[in-house]
Design a protein around this motif. Structure first.
Motif, short mmCIF file in Angstrom:
data_model
loop_
_atom_site.label_atom_id
_atom_site.label_comp_id
_atom_site.label_asym_id
_atom_site.label_seq_id
_atom_site.Cartn_x
_atom_site.Cartn_y
_atom_site.Cartn_z
N ILE A 127 -18.49 -41.22 41.81
CA ILE A 127 -19.20 -40.83 43.03
C ILE A 127 -19.47 -39.33 43.01
O ILE A 127 -20.56 -38.87 43.31
CB ILE A 127 -18.41 -41.24 44.28
CG1 ILE A 127 -18.39 -42.77 44.38
CG2 ILE A 127 -19.00 -40.62 45.54
CD1 ILE A 127 -17.57 -43.32 45.50
N CYS A 128 -18.45 -38.57 42.67
CA CYS A 128 -18.58 -37.12 42.53
C CYS A 128 -17.45 -36.66 41.61
O CYS A 128 -16.72 -37.48 41.06
CB CYS A 128 -18.54 -36.42 43.89
SG CYS A 128 -16.95 -36.54 44.74
N GLU A 129 -17.30 -35.37 41.50
CA GLU A 129 -16.28 -34.82 40.60
C GLU A 129 -14.87 -35.30 40.96
O GLU A 129 -14.05 -35.55 40.09
CB GLU A 129 -16.34 -33.29 40.65
CG GLU A 129 -15.44 -32.60 39.64
CD GLU A 129 -15.59 -31.10 39.71
OE1 GLU A 129 -14.56 -30.42 39.87
OE2 GLU A 129 -16.74 -30.61 39.59
N LYS A 130 -14.59 -35.46 42.25
CA LYS A 130 -13.24 -35.81 42.70
C LYS A 130 -13.03 -37.29 42.99
O LYS A 130 -11.91 -37.74 43.17
CB LYS A 130 -12.90 -35.04 43.98
CG LYS A 130 -12.76 -33.55 43.80
CD LYS A 130 -12.36 -32.93 45.12
CE LYS A 130 -12.14 -31.43 44.97
NZ LYS A 130 -11.64 -30.84 46.22
N THR A 131 -14.12 -38.05 43.09
CA THR A 131 -14.01 -39.43 43.58
C THR A 131 -14.72 -40.41 42.65
O THR A 131 -15.83 -40.15 42.20
CB THR A 131 -14.64 -39.53 44.99
OG1 THR A 131 -14.10 -38.51 45.82
CG2 THR A 131 -14.36 -40.88 45.61
N LYS A 159 -5.90 -40.22 42.47
CA LYS A 159 -4.97 -41.09 43.21
C LYS A 159 -5.73 -42.22 43.89
O LYS A 159 -6.83 -42.02 44.40
CB LYS A 159 -4.22 -40.29 44.27
CG LYS A 159 -3.34 -39.20 43.70
CD LYS A 159 -2.70 -38.41 44.82
CE LYS A 159 -1.91 -37.24 44.25
NZ LYS A 159 -1.52 -36.30 45.28
N LEU A 160 -5.12 -43.38 43.92
CA LEU A 160 -5.70 -44.50 44.62
C LEU A 160 -5.64 -44.21 46.12
O LEU A 160 -4.57 -43.99 46.68
CB LEU A 160 -4.95 -45.79 44.30
CG LEU A 160 -5.49 -47.07 44.91
CD1 LEU A 160 -6.93 -47.33 44.49
CD2 LEU A 160 -4.61 -48.25 44.51
N ALA A 161 -6.82 -44.18 46.76
CA ALA A 161 -6.92 -43.81 48.17
C ALA A 161 -7.19 -45.00 49.08
O ALA A 161 -6.91 -44.94 50.28
CB ALA A 161 -8.03 -42.77 48.35
N GLY A 162 -7.75 -46.08 48.53
CA GLY A 162 -8.09 -47.23 49.34
C GLY A 162 -8.82 -48.28 48.53
O GLY A 162 -8.86 -48.21 47.29
N VAL A 163 -9.40 -49.23 49.24
CA VAL A 163 -10.08 -50.35 48.59
C VAL A 163 -11.40 -50.60 49.31
O VAL A 163 -11.49 -50.49 50.53
CB VAL A 163 -9.21 -51.63 48.64
CG1 VAL A 163 -9.96 -52.84 48.09
CG2 VAL A 163 -7.91 -51.42 47.88
#
Length: 191
Positions: A6-10, A76-80
């Motif tokens: 999605i982007c550099e961090k996500t 890190k896994l943040a959600g689903v």
């Protein structure tokens, strides 16, 4: 393997068995906030419960009947986020999503939804996406509104949350509407 930056961090990644421990820990840490709006939380008691969810998600993907992806933020896994199922005859699906309490307010679901909408319309060639949200879940209801979904109605007593029913609001978006939204924003979308 499904993976989408999605982007550099996500990024989004199809859930697999390597995610089980982290997903269980995320669910367990966020249990108090998730339980308010999600009916599955009390059924996730052990790591084995999360493992069964992930196995079901992998089978769902293998059966070409939807996808469940982890939302990863800074590794890190943040959600689903996922398509509950795909109705191939009528070319529509519905999307569900949740975040761990430490990841709320970063735009992760909104950006993940954009990716899933593009995937549904461009790659899967679906025509409609639906989101159903409990009437009182204002934060979650904001997301489809921001993305251009239309509020289509209210389903009375549509979901059982532990000890009571809640009404749901139904939001819908068509491929033609998404294409128009993207063109207004100057973004390209191949439908």
């Amino acid at each position: 393997m499904f993976k989408y930056d999605i982007c550099e961090k996500t990024y989004l990644k199809l859930l697999d068995l390597s995610d089980v421990d982290e997903l269980f820990a995320l669910t367990d840490r966020s249990r108090d906030t998730l339980r308010e709006w999600l009916p599955f939380v009390d059924d996730v008691i052990t790591v084995k419960d999360t493992e069964q969810f992930v196995r079901n998600a992998m089978q769902q993907y293998a059966n070409n009947n939807g996808i469940q992806a982890g939302i990863y933020y800074e590794g890190k896994l943040a959600g689903v986020i996922g398509f509950h199922q795909v109705n191939w005859q009528h070319k529509w699906t519905s999307i569900g999503y949740w975040l761990g309490k430490d990841f709320v307010g970063k735009g992760l679901v909104t950006n993940s939804m954009k990716a899933f909408i593009d995937y549904a319309f461009s790659y899967l060639k679906l025509n409609r996406i639906e989101v159903r949200v409990a009437v009182g879940n204002i934060r979650s209801r904001t997301i489809p509104k921001v993305l251009g979904f239309h509020e289509e109605g209210r389903l009375r007593d549509a979901e059982w949350l532990y000890d009571h029913h809640v009404d749901q609001v139904v939001y819908g978006l068509t491929a033609a509407e998404w294409k128009k939204i993207k063109s207004i924003k100057g973004e390209t979308v191949a439908l």
